[in-house]
Design a protein around this motif. Sequence first.
Motif, PDB file in Angstrom:
ATOM      1  N   ALA A 168     -11.082 -59.356   6.306  1.00  0.00           N
ATOM      2  CA  ALA A 168     -10.658 -58.373   5.299  1.00  0.00           C
ATOM      3  C   ALA A 168     -11.808 -58.011   4.362  1.00  0.00           C
ATOM      4  N   ASP A 169     -12.595 -59.011   3.974  1.00  0.00           N
ATOM      5  CA  ASP A 169     -13.732 -58.746   3.081  1.00  0.00           C
ATOM      6  C   ASP A 169     -14.763 -57.837   3.745  1.00  0.00           C
ATOM      7  N   GLU A 178     -13.510 -54.358   3.907  1.00  0.00           N
ATOM      8  CA  GLU A 178     -13.547 -53.713   2.585  1.00  0.00           C
ATOM      9  C   GLU A 178     -14.961 -53.252   2.246  1.00  0.00           C
TER      10      GLU A 178
END
Length: 376
Positions: free
Chosen positions: A35-36, A39
């Motif tokens: 997810a990081d 992003e």
Amino acid sequence: MDCKIILTGVAERLSGLREERLSAGTRYRLMGVVADIAEVTEALSEQVLERVRQEAALDVDVDVDFDVLAEEVLSWELVVPGGGLEELTQQVNDALGGLNDVLTQISIQLERRHKDEAYARLYDQEKRRYLNSGTSRRVRQTFDEWLYDVCNGSPSMDDINDYVTEKLVHMFEKGVFNTKVEHIRRATRYPAEFDFSLLDDDHKLKKSIHKHYSELRKLVDYSDGCLVVNPVKVGRHFYTNRKEENAKAHRNAFLKYMYKIDLAQQWRQKLQAAGTESEYSSLLPDVLATGMAMKYWQRLQKAGFVDEHYQLSATTTRKQAMYIADVFSDKLQMRSKWKPFQELWHINNLAQEKWEMQDTGKSPARSEDIEKIFAD
């Protein structure tokens, strides 16, 4: 946005995953890393890449080298053996591949926004500024002192090679390429260009000397034994690294040491030219190989009447050859006007060509150019 800080956070999380033992929480941490990365990739795409693509002129505040960041991202590939986490691990690596693609695209788009001419102008501007400085005058004075104190005003090729090698090592010691060198895993070697093997074993650059030289060769070309600055590549280097720590000092050090090297290389070119002249002048009869004669031969070559072997060019006519021989022999006050030229050029009856010119009163084409060549 500060790309370095954001990417450093991702790198730290991946590093932590490599070191920890597998546990129930590892799966969730892997999902969090995916997810990081997604992003960060999205943020870079929206805030940097799209702006660079859409704007006619670059005004994006770029303080990083996106090529280097892309290489770093690829090196973060994660391997977590066993534990049924192979699918999640692959998702992490796929996400890193996507982040690499965006960083690479940013670099490509930035490159398109800065044309080669603009980079070359930047280098020329910096070079002019340096050459007009007191530092460059002191460098020239120091070089002249070396030339006359060490070499008695006439350096040998070995003197020049030693001098250039010494200045290269000094430049590397200044740390001009340190930031780049840190990211080079395997340096290209150029053993035929400069031999750094003579450095002392305890020299601090002994292990990285090839990396420094490899980085330098990304900015300069190598031709006939000389390092020649590529204005476009150096201008791009100056721009890309303009916000790094000590960027101005490194830029000035690069200009200073390349100026020192160029001063020595000018002597190399003189020695090479003298050797070539000596080689080719042996093809000439003595009467046509004097100092004055060589001056005229060089002018004839430049004007395209003869080649580097003093033979007539394909475009030079018999009448022009006669005219050259006639004026040339008068300038050298030669006893035999035609014979040396006829033997050199494997041509006969030049005197007849002159009689025809006198009868018709018509000079050959480019006769005025020929007269200018022999005008003192």
